[in-house]
Write an enzyme that holds these catalytic residues in place. Structure first.
Site, PDB file in Angstrom:
ATOM      1  N   ARG A 121      41.996  52.575 -49.225  1.00 18.33           N
ATOM      2  CA  ARG A 121      41.221  54.020 -49.322  1.00 18.33           C
ATOM      3  C   ARG A 121      39.900  53.087 -49.352  1.00 18.33           C
ATOM      4  O   ARG A 121      39.862  51.962 -49.856  1.00 18.33           O
ATOM      5  CB  ARG A 121      40.889  55.044 -50.184  1.00 18.33           C
ATOM      6  N   CYS A 125      32.233  50.492 -44.051  1.00 17.88           N
ATOM      7  CA  CYS A 125      31.176  49.530 -43.939  1.00 17.88           C
ATOM      8  C   CYS A 125      30.143  50.455 -44.666  1.00 17.88           C
ATOM      9  O   CYS A 125      29.544  51.112 -43.504  1.00 17.88           O
ATOM     10  CB  CYS A 125      31.013  48.957 -42.386  1.00 17.88           C
ATOM     11  N   ASN A 159      33.126  58.879 -53.921  1.00 18.94           N
ATOM     12  CA  ASN A 159      33.702  58.176 -55.427  1.00 18.94           C
ATOM     13  C   ASN A 159      33.360  56.884 -55.594  1.00 18.94           C
ATOM     14  O   ASN A 159      34.168  56.123 -54.739  1.00 18.94           O
ATOM     15  CB  ASN A 159      35.396  58.896 -55.483  1.00 18.94           C
ATOM     16  N   GLU A 160      32.830  56.957 -56.544  1.00 19.92           N
ATOM     17  CA  GLU A 160      33.204  55.311 -57.417  1.00 19.92           C
ATOM     18  C   GLU A 160      32.724  54.381 -56.396  1.00 19.92           C
ATOM     19  O   GLU A 160      33.151  53.440 -55.816  1.00 19.92           O
ATOM     20  CB  GLU A 160      34.422  54.749 -57.548  1.00 19.92           C
ATOM     21  N   CYS A 170      29.900  42.396 -41.999  1.00 18.44           N
ATOM     22  CA  CYS A 170      29.823  42.716 -40.144  1.00 18.44           C
ATOM     23  C   CYS A 170      28.777  42.720 -39.922  1.00 18.44           C
ATOM     24  O   CYS A 170      27.549  42.388 -39.877  1.00 18.44           O
ATOM     25  CB  CYS A 170      30.791  43.817 -40.185  1.00 18.44           C
ATOM     26  N   GLU A 316      35.709  60.997 -65.454  1.00 20.28           N
ATOM     27  CA  GLU A 316      37.730  60.677 -65.273  1.00 20.28           C
ATOM     28  C   GLU A 316      37.894  58.993 -66.182  1.00 20.28           C
ATOM     29  O   GLU A 316      37.378  58.525 -66.788  1.00 20.28           O
ATOM     30  CB  GLU A 316      37.835  59.635 -63.566  1.00 20.28           C
ATOM     31  N   GLU A 364      49.611  56.077 -56.481  1.00 19.96           N
ATOM     32  CA  GLU A 364      48.987  56.575 -58.586  1.00 19.96           C
ATOM     33  C   GLU A 364      50.638  56.981 -58.473  1.00 19.96           C
ATOM     34  O   GLU A 364      49.661  58.162 -59.825  1.00 19.96           O
ATOM     35  CB  GLU A 364      47.956  57.279 -58.160  1.00 19.96           C
ATOM     36  N   LYS A 365      51.333  57.244 -58.364  1.00 21.24           N
ATOM     37  CA  LYS A 365      52.048  58.234 -58.812  1.00 21.24           C
ATOM     38  C   LYS A 365      52.940  57.460 -60.303  1.00 21.24           C
ATOM     39  O   LYS A 365      53.473  58.925 -60.558  1.00 21.24           O
ATOM     40  CB  LYS A 365      53.571  58.304 -57.844  1.00 21.24           C
ATOM     41  N   HIS A 367      50.759  57.115 -62.419  1.00 27.21           N
ATOM     42  CA  HIS A 367      49.610  57.196 -63.152  1.00 27.21           C
ATOM     43  C   HIS A 367      49.791  58.531 -63.990  1.00 27.21           C
ATOM     44  O   HIS A 367      49.797  59.460 -63.567  1.00 27.21           O
ATOM     45  CB  HIS A 367      48.298  57.473 -61.975  1.00 27.21           C
TER      46      HIS A 367
HETATM   47  C1  GLA Z   1      39.325  55.778 -60.143  1.00 28.42           C
HETATM   48  C2  GLA Z   1      39.264  56.686 -59.141  1.00 28.42           C
HETATM   49  C3  GLA Z   1      40.401  57.835 -58.882  1.00 28.42           C
HETATM   50  C4  GLA Z   1      41.975  56.874 -58.965  1.00 28.42           C
HETATM   51  C5  GLA Z   1      41.139  56.257 -60.707  1.00 28.42           C
HETATM   52  C6  GLA Z   1      42.703  56.081 -61.073  1.00 28.42           C
HETATM   53  O1  GLA Z   1      38.796  56.043 -61.115  1.00 28.42           O
HETATM   54  O2  GLA Z   1      38.309  57.042 -58.874  1.00 28.42           O
HETATM   55  O3  GLA Z   1      40.285  58.202 -57.562  1.00 28.42           O
HETATM   56  O4  GLA Z   1      42.189  56.099 -58.267  1.00 28.42           O
HETATM   57  O5  GLA Z   1      40.691  54.995 -60.535  1.00 28.42           O
HETATM   58  O6  GLA Z   1      43.059  55.137 -62.207  1.00 28.42           O
END
Ligand code: GLA
Length: 679
Positions: A121, A125, A159-160, A170, A316, A364-365, A367
């Site tokens: 994921r 760029c 996201n993050e 590049c 999160e 992440e299974k 997690h």
């Molecule tokens: C980050 C991501 C999530 C997930 C968690 C796992 O916070 O935003 O999508 O990957 O980590 O800890």
């Protein structure tokens, strides 16, 4: 008819009342039959909001001109029917395969020239016009469809930002970097002056000759590296802004956020937070780290500080174990509750998790999730339900703020500059320098805010500068004004060394703070690994300096401590001039000895005197009601004594009476409320 209040001006972050409870919900990983069960269980657990769509790009847009919103429509309605609000992601963090294959040039390239492949994921760029246009198109399509949906409570951009990929080398990034430099310097002459290109024949005849700091034979120009850090933070911010502009146009009134990653070096969160309606953090303290709660407290104080004390959201965290460390420890019973309450205690108006239902496939299974693989007959689920019920009892905490009289200065560009190469010691890392200062305050239950250079300091009696290697003249004037006005100022070593271009301030360190502090540093004397230099205080205590010492001379200051051993023996180690103190050494955890004196002089006390291991914080609602949070992070029961005006309050979590003397079990917590005092 009176106008509806703008949710962005509300004291709480979203239109959902109380403290938010929920997590990332990825229904695209599940057949639709499962969703009905999810919604029912969410209600059972007291979930009030879920984050939806974070990695749903491929599902929402299966091809360049194909859209599939039917499933999300049905999901929205299902959630709405169960009273669950939606934090809707713009889904732009993981471009789909068809887009990548059509435009492989949008994949990011490392400093060594390796193009990172599809299959994980965050493979884009930040400067790619193709990526940005596709992300904006997707955001527009989503916003057009859901802006008016009653279940929509919050927009979650991307996201993050910066997770996995913080920079790209590049040709597109290079061109964007040059555009950024042209804006900053006007032309090549300004750049040559700022980058000090007289050194090593690095002079540029034209801006077109400039490239990103790719892997080179030896040390790369430090100002080039510093500007690159600034540029990379801004390039990602430009991606955020492009999406935000769409939401402002199509969905005014719905608050907008993106999720931060605590104290994350690559992004200057001061600049980012200014463009959000609510600050959100993703926090993953390690259950294997006995000091994890101290670092978490520091991160949460930063999150609260990023928007001037406004409530923030813990968007999160892991209900138990994560899956991305070498060894992933679960949270023992009670720890999830304790650490969640810690975020609320430090200003969060919501506690959310990654993720709702444990994945069966993918990276992440393993997690943890609110609903574990085993289903509802599991410890995890029972804790999910129990904590949801407890959190509801704290609903009236929402909107309450924290008052601190101590501020710690945090400046991202100084952090970046401090950690450039070829310094007197590679051991001077911002987080290592900051942590002991913060921990000393934490252990004394002193409320702390973080501030950026130039912030309003009028409410702070004590301003702490663990390190400002990069010190602009105006920042020095700002600190001097605080000290000259009688405020306490403590500056750590290796401060005031360079200006904004990473050029050394002339005339001795700490540059523009020499006069305020009444000292001059003649030479740096880093301490070899594993060694220590003794420091003897004026009142006869012996401390140990590690990592760093300085040949320090006082010009207008009194020594508070002197080195007791090594080549600097007898020379000043800690000094004061009026209310301004300077440390010519790194004292590690023993910094508490210095800070304790400062706090006493400044009249800054603890929130409540508590035994070791117990965390005490206070939040005050706009109408003056106070909430006292007491959390026992220790391994042993803690005996607590409350002042009379707290002793009559029942514990908000359990409803039980507490009394003036009570024992708090390990990992247990109480939350007490005190009514507004009559004015
Ligand atoms: C980050 C991501 C999530 C997930 C968690 C796992 O916070 O935003 O999508 O990957 O980590 O800890």
């Amino acid at each position: 008819m009176p106008e509806a209040p703008d949710p962005r001006s509300r004291p709480t972050p979203t239109r959902v009342p109380g403290l938010l409870y929920g997590g990332d919900y990825n229904p695209e990983q599940w057949p639709e039959e499962v969703w009905a069960e999810d919604a029912r269980l969410m209600r059972q657990a007291g979930v009030t909001m879920v984050t939806v769509g974070v990695f749903a790009w491929a599902r929402l847009q299966p091809g360049p001109r194909e859209w599939d919103f039917g499933w999300l429509d049905r999901l929205f309605d299902l959630l709405a029917a169960h009273g669950v609000a939606v934090d809707l992601a713009t889904a732009t963090a993981s471009p789909p395969a068809w887009l990548v294959r059509a435009h492989p040039e949008l994949l990011p390239v490392t400093a060594d020239g390796v193009r990172l492949e599809f299959g994980s994921r965050q493979h884009y760029c930040p400067s790619s016009p193709v990526y940005r246009a596709a992300a904006v198109r997707l955001t527009r399509a989503i916003a057009e469809r859901y802006a008016g949906h009653p279940a929509l409570a919050l927009w979650h951009i991307h996201n993050e930002y910066g997770d996995h990929v913080t920079e790209c080398f590049c040709p597109e990034s290079a061109a964007d970097f040059r555009r950024w430099l042209a804006e900053r310097y006007g032309g090549v002459d300004g750049l040559n002056a700022a980058w000090g290109t007289g050194f090593w024949s690095q002079h540029y005849g034209h801006l077109d000759e400039v490239e990103p700091p790719r892997t080179a034979p030896g040390p790369v120009n430090p100002t080039q590296l510093l500007d690159w850090r600034r540029f990379c933070s801004d390039a990602l911010l430009a991606c955020y802004r492009a999406e935000r502009a769409v939401l402002d146009e199509l969905s005014p009134g719905v608050p907008v956020t993106t999720n931060f990653m605590s104290m994350f070096k690559a992004l200057d969160y001061w600049r980012w937070a200014a463009e959000e309606d609510v600050v959100c953090d993703d926090a993953y303290p390690d259950p294997a780290d006995p000091q994890a709660h101290v670092t978490a407290a520091m991160h949460y104080d930063l999150m609260r500080s990023l928007k001037g004390g406004a409530p923030w959201l813990l968007l999160e965290q892991a209900p138990s174990a994560v899956s991305w460390r070498a060894v992933n420890l679960p949270k023992r019973p009670g720890l999830q509750r304790l650490w969640s309450l810690q975020a609320v205690a430090r200003g969060a108006d919501g506690v959310m998790y990654f993720q709702w239902r444990a994945s069966r496939a993918g990276a992440e299974k393993f997690h943890s999730a609110l609903l574990p693989h085993r289903g509802t007959d599991s410890r995890g689920w029972r804790e999910t339900v129990r904590f949801g019920a407890e959190l509801r009892r704290l609903a009236s905490v929402a909107g309450a703020r924290t008052r601190a009289e101590t501020a710690v200065v945090l400046d991202w560009e100084s952090w970046w500059a401090l950690e450039l190469d070829d310094h007197p010691s590679a051991r001077m890392r911002w987080l290592d320098l900051l942590r002991p200062w913060y921990a000393a305050l934490y252990r004394r239950s002193v409320a702390v805010d973080f501030v950026r250079p130039g912030a309003d300091l009028s409410g702070y009696r004590v301003v702490l500068v663990p390190n400002l290697y990069l010190l602009r003249e105006e920042t020095a004037r700002w600190l001097a004004a605080h000290a000259d006005g009688g405020g306490h100022l403590v500056c750590g070593p290796f401060t005031g060394i360079v200006d904004e271009h990473d050029h050394v301030h002339p005339g001795g360190h700490p540059g523009p703070l020499r006069e305020t502090l009444g000292v001059v540093v003649d030479e740096f004397w880093p301490v070899p690994d594993g060694e220590g230099t003794t420091v003897v205080t004026a009142d006869g205590r012996t401390l140990t300096a590690r990592l760093w010492t300085e040949w320090l001379e006082t010009t207008d200051a009194e020594p508070l401590a002197r080195f007791g051993s090594g080549p600097l023996a007898g020379r000043p180690a800690v000094t004061r001039r009026g209310t301004a103190r300077y440390l010519g050494c790194h004292l590690g955890d023993e910094i508490g000895v210095v800070l304790e004196q400062v706090l006493a002089e400044a009249g800054v006390g603890p929130v409540l005197p508590v035994p070791e291991g117990v965390e005490a914080t206070l939040r005050t609602t706009p109408d003056g009601a106070e909430y006292l949070f007491l959390l026992n992070h220790g391994e042993r029961p803690a005996r607590l004594t409350l002042p009379p005006d707290w002793a009559t309050a029942p514990d908000r979590l359990t409803g039980a009476a507490v009394g003036s003397r009570f024992t708090l079990a390990p990992l247990d917590a109480v939350v007490l409320r005190r009514s507004p005092r009559p004015r």
